[in-house]
Motif scaffolding. Structure first.
Motif, short mmCIF file in Angstrom:
data_model
loop_
_atom_site.label_atom_id
_atom_site.label_comp_id
_atom_site.label_asym_id
_atom_site.label_seq_id
_atom_site.Cartn_x
_atom_site.Cartn_y
_atom_site.Cartn_z
N SER A 1 4.43 7.85 1.48
CA SER A 1 4.22 6.28 1.54
C SER A 1 4.77 6.11 3.22
CB SER A 1 6.16 5.85 0.72
OG SER A 1 6.08 4.61 1.51
N ASP A 2 5.13 6.87 4.40
CA ASP A 2 4.89 6.34 5.31
C ASP A 2 3.73 6.97 6.26
OD1 ASP A 2 7.86 6.61 5.39
OD2 ASP A 2 8.37 8.71 5.50
N VAL A 3 2.82 7.86 5.34
CA VAL A 3 1.68 7.69 6.31
C VAL A 3 0.84 6.56 5.76
CG1 VAL A 3 -0.04 9.52 6.50
CG2 VAL A 3 1.62 10.11 7.02
N THR A 4 0.87 5.99 4.41
CA THR A 4 0.13 5.01 4.20
C THR A 4 0.53 3.96 5.26
OG1 THR A 4 0.13 5.34 2.49
CG2 THR A 4 -0.44 3.58 2.42
N ARG A 5 1.99 3.51 5.26
CA ARG A 5 2.32 2.43 5.93
C ARG A 5 1.88 3.15 7.95
NH1 ARG A 5 6.62 0.84 9.24
NH2 ARG A 5 6.77 -1.74 8.69
N ILE A 6 2.34 3.55 7.53
CA ILE A 6 1.87 3.86 9.12
C ILE A 6 0.41 3.32 10.03
CG2 ILE A 6 1.17 5.51 11.40
CD1 ILE A 6 4.01 6.99 10.13
N ASN A 7 -0.44 3.88 8.16
CA ASN A 7 -1.75 4.35 9.12
C ASN A 7 -2.42 2.00 9.13
OD1 ASN A 7 -4.87 3.71 7.00
ND2 ASN A 7 -4.62 5.20 8.35
N GLN B 1 1.20 -0.80 -0.19
CA GLN B 1 0.02 0.12 -0.09
C GLN B 1 0.68 1.09 0.01
OE1 GLN B 1 -3.06 0.13 -0.23
NE2 GLN B 1 -4.17 -1.66 0.73
N ALA B 2 2.02 1.38 0.59
CA ALA B 2 2.95 2.17 0.44
C ALA B 2 3.60 2.40 0.11
CB ALA B 2 3.92 2.27 2.11
N LEU B 3 4.01 1.44 -0.98
CA LEU B 3 4.72 2.20 -2.46
C LEU B 3 3.65 2.32 -3.83
CD1 LEU B 3 7.17 0.97 -4.81
CD2 LEU B 3 5.99 -0.80 -5.15
N SER B 4 1.63 2.08 -3.53
CA SER B 4 1.31 1.87 -4.40
C SER B 4 1.33 4.09 -4.38
CB SER B 4 -0.24 1.86 -4.33
OG SER B 4 -0.09 0.63 -4.10
N SER B 5 1.32 3.93 -3.31
CA SER B 5 0.99 5.61 -2.23
C SER B 5 1.94 6.66 -3.19
CB SER B 5 1.09 6.27 -1.19
OG SER B 5 -0.18 5.56 -0.93
N GLU B 6 3.87 5.90 -2.95
CA GLU B 6 4.63 6.49 -3.66
C GLU B 6 4.38 6.37 -5.10
OE1 GLU B 6 9.46 5.24 -3.58
OE2 GLU B 6 7.95 4.47 -2.27
N LEU B 7 4.66 5.76 -5.72
CA LEU B 7 4.12 5.19 -7.24
C LEU B 7 3.00 6.40 -7.63
CD1 LEU B 7 3.87 1.97 -7.87
CD2 LEU B 7 6.58 3.14 -8.89
N VAL B 8 2.10 6.73 -6.89
CA VAL B 8 0.57 7.78 -7.67
C VAL B 8 1.05 9.02 -7.37
CG1 VAL B 8 -0.57 6.10 -8.06
CG2 VAL B 8 -0.79 7.16 -5.95
N ALA B 9 2.07 9.78 -5.84
CA ALA B 9 1.96 10.66 -6.21
C ALA B 9 2.10 11.60 -6.81
CB ALA B 9 3.04 11.12 -4.11
#
Length: 219
Positions: free
Chosen positions: A200-206, A96-104
């Motif tokens: 990425s960081d906040v998604t992972r924390i979430n 999920q974090a990777l997904s957020s990083e890729l689309v940011a």
């Protein structure tokens, strides 16, 4: 093995896929209980298909950890181990974090607006203690981000883990809290501004926070 009669499944899917999705849903929401023995003839009658797609669906569910098959004996639903949360959420959080990083920085305003809209509905569900709706909105929020990666490998990997998350939620191993509302807002802001690291960081924390919350509740 009591089977509901008031359900519907998409008719355009193959018999095997329809059987798989419906039986999986019954296992996730507890309609089919942990350790319950499954009768393929009863399932076939309930779903209006032959026993062949039922058996194929059960084999797939077996490979995904939802049922256990004992040749010559029978098939039963797997037990729920709440501590599996420590095995499921870490890899899922990475994807999920990777997904957020890729689309940011690469999302149009229509998608950003949709994420904000979903999070608002999520917040309302949390505040009114409508946990089922909150779960659905949370899933929709993260799935929208994953879909925007246009990466089928990430999507397939997540699809293998997400149903187990849903099952743990139904069995009270995962609890959604107001903290997720703020984290979703921070994720959206990072996606909109192109801050890949924060997204990425906040998604992972979430995702990982649920582990800490579970163990704090079960000390």
């Amino acid at each position: 093995m009591p089977i509901p009669s008031n359900f519907s499944t998409p008719q355009r899917l193959s018999a095997k896929k329809r059987a798989f999705l419906q039986i999986q849903e019954w296992i996730i929401d507890g309609t089919l209980k942990p350790k319950e023995k499954l009768n393929d003839a009863d399932l076939a009658d309930a779903l209006g298909v032959s026993r062949t797609p039922i058996r194929e669906a059960l084999q797939l569910l077996n490979s995904q950890g939802f049922v256990e098959m004992y040749p010559g004996v029978g098939t039963q639903v797997t037990a729920v181990n709440h501590e599996d949360i420590t095995k499921i959420l870490p890899p899922l959080s990475v994807l999920q974090a990777l997904s957020s990083e890729l689309v940011a920085g690469n999302l149009n305003q229509e998608v950003i607006h949709r994420l904000k809209e979903i999070n608002q509905k999520f917040a309302e569900a949390i505040k009114t203690e409508d946990s089922f709706s909150a779960l659905k909105y949370d899933e929709e929020f993260h799935q929208l981000i994953v879909d925007e990666t246009k990466n089928p490998y990430i999507t397939q990997a997540i699809e293998g883990l997400q149903p187990h998350v849903m099952r743990l939620y139904y069995y009270k191993a995962i609890i959604l809290t107001e903290s997720s509302i703020d984290e979703h807002e921070r994720i959206i802001q990072a996606l909109e501004t192109g801050d890949k690291q924060t997204a990425s960081d906040v998604t992972r924390i979430n995702w990982i926070r649920a582990i800490n919350e579970y163990f704090s509740e079960h000390k």
